[in-house]
Write an enzyme that holds these catalytic residues in place. Structure first.
Site, PDB file in Angstrom:
ATOM      1  CG  ASP A   1      -2.019   1.031   1.141  1.00 17.86           C
ATOM      2  OD1 ASP A   1      -3.137   0.659   0.713  1.00 17.86           O
ATOM      3  OD2 ASP A   1      -1.782   2.211   1.484  1.00 17.86           O
TER       4      ASP A   1
ATOM      5  CE  LYS B   1     -19.744  -5.295  -5.287  1.00 17.82           C
ATOM      6  NZ  LYS B   1     -19.612  -3.849  -5.345  1.00 17.82           N
TER       7      LYS B   1
ATOM      8  CG  HIS C   1     -24.498  -6.738  -5.779  1.00 22.98           C
ATOM      9  ND1 HIS C   1     -23.924  -5.652  -5.138  1.00 22.98           N
ATOM     10  CD2 HIS C   1     -24.842  -7.594  -4.791  1.00 22.98           C
ATOM     11  CE1 HIS C   1     -23.942  -5.842  -3.840  1.00 22.98           C
ATOM     12  NE2 HIS C   1     -24.488  -7.012  -3.594  1.00 22.98           N
TER      13      HIS C   1
ATOM     14  CD  GLU D   1     -25.222  -1.572  -2.384  1.00 18.91           C
ATOM     15  OE1 GLU D   1     -24.641  -0.467  -2.452  1.00 18.91           O
ATOM     16  OE2 GLU D   1     -24.616  -2.651  -2.313  1.00 18.91           O
TER      17      GLU D   1
END
Length: 291
Positions: free
Chosen positions: A30, A164, A167, A171
């Site tokens: 990261d 997704k 999805h 949502e």
């Protein structure tokens, strides 16, 4: 197995921990040094044994493209890159083609679970060639919820992010319905305890859901959502869902309306958007704006 994980934010950090709990080795990178196990992509690739699997969990768009471009120069034939962010599915086809030219596999994976995924598991929708998916399968098995469901090889490259995207469109519409019902209940003087009405729906009703549970959580913390400004951002998937519907002549009136309702939140302090903001904070740790 060994996994390289790029991006250790709210989702990536918890995913690293869940995969480790399943007995796998995860090296995380990261840009924030305090979060990272290694401090460069070069170091990450160098410490993994081939064939390598690198999971990219960074913001969609330029950040993902830059990361994949860098990995393309560092990885070797037989390695696999997984894009687990919220990339647009059409970008997946481009990434797969670019990596395939160097003999590197590509899998796209839509991930749902938010800040609760560490304990509950993540719903996974992934696309790509079977041989590439097979190399990542132990990680999918570690991340998914317990039981037989919660994970699917949705199809070709792009299928995972497309699934997704849809999805997230659904949502949007579900959250909007709860928000509209909540505002109407709050408006009527004869209903004296809206929070408990919502709580009563958690058992035995056809509208019970995890989102309803999260709505009750939010109301337990701020009964009338007085502390929130009625503003809700959209992260892109709702727009892409509506655009795909237009491209394929599929009517999506509820999802489209829920997207436009979020736009309305940027014009005034919308009571409905207080609930949307509260729900997004509950399931995904998304930032809320205080008054």
């Amino acid at each position: 197995m060994e996994l390289g994980l790029v991006g250790l934010g709210k989702m990536g950090g918890n995913m690293r921990e869940r995969i480790r709990r399943a007995g796998h080795t995860v090296l995380g990178y990261d840009r924030t040094p305090d979060l990272a196990d290694v401090h460069s992509l070069e170091e990450l690739v160098g410490k993994l044994s081939g064939p390598r699997v690198i999971w990219v969990m960074v913001p969609a768009g330029e950040a993902t493209q830059t990361t994949i471009d860098q990995l393309a120069e560092l990885l070797e034939p037989g390695d696999v890159v997984v894009d687990g962010g919220n990339s647009r599915w059409t970008d997946d086809e481009k990434h797969a083609e670019e990596l395939a030219a160097k003999g590197i596999g590509f899998v796209d994976c839509g991930v749902s679970g938010g800040v609760w995924g560490l304990e509950n598991g993540y719903a996974l929708m992934y696309g790509g060639d079977k041989e590439h998916v097979a190399k990542v399968q132990p990680v999918f098995d570690a991340l998914k919820p317990e039981g037989d469901s919660g994970s699917v090889h949705a199809g070709k490259v792009g299928a995972g992010h497309f699934a997704k995207m849809v999805h997230n469109g659904i949502e949007y519409a579900m959250m909007q319905a709860y928000a509209e019902g909540w505002e109407l209940l709050e408006k009527i003087d004869s209903v004296t305890d809206v929070r408990e009405v919502f709580r009563s729906w958690q058992e035995g009703t056809v509208i019970r859901s995890w989102l309803l549970d999260l709505a009750v959580n939010a109301l337990d913390g701020d009964e009338h959502l007085d502390e929130l400004r009625g503003y809700a951002q959209d992260s892109g998937e709702g727009r892409w869902t509506v655009e795909a519907a237009i491209d394929n002549a599929v009517p999506l009136p509820a999802i489209t309306a829920s997207l436009f309702a979020r736009f309305s939140s940027r014009q005034e302090d919308s009571p409905q958007m207080k609930m949307i903001a509260a729900l997004r904070n509950q399931f995904g740790g998304h930032a809320v704006e205080k008054k």
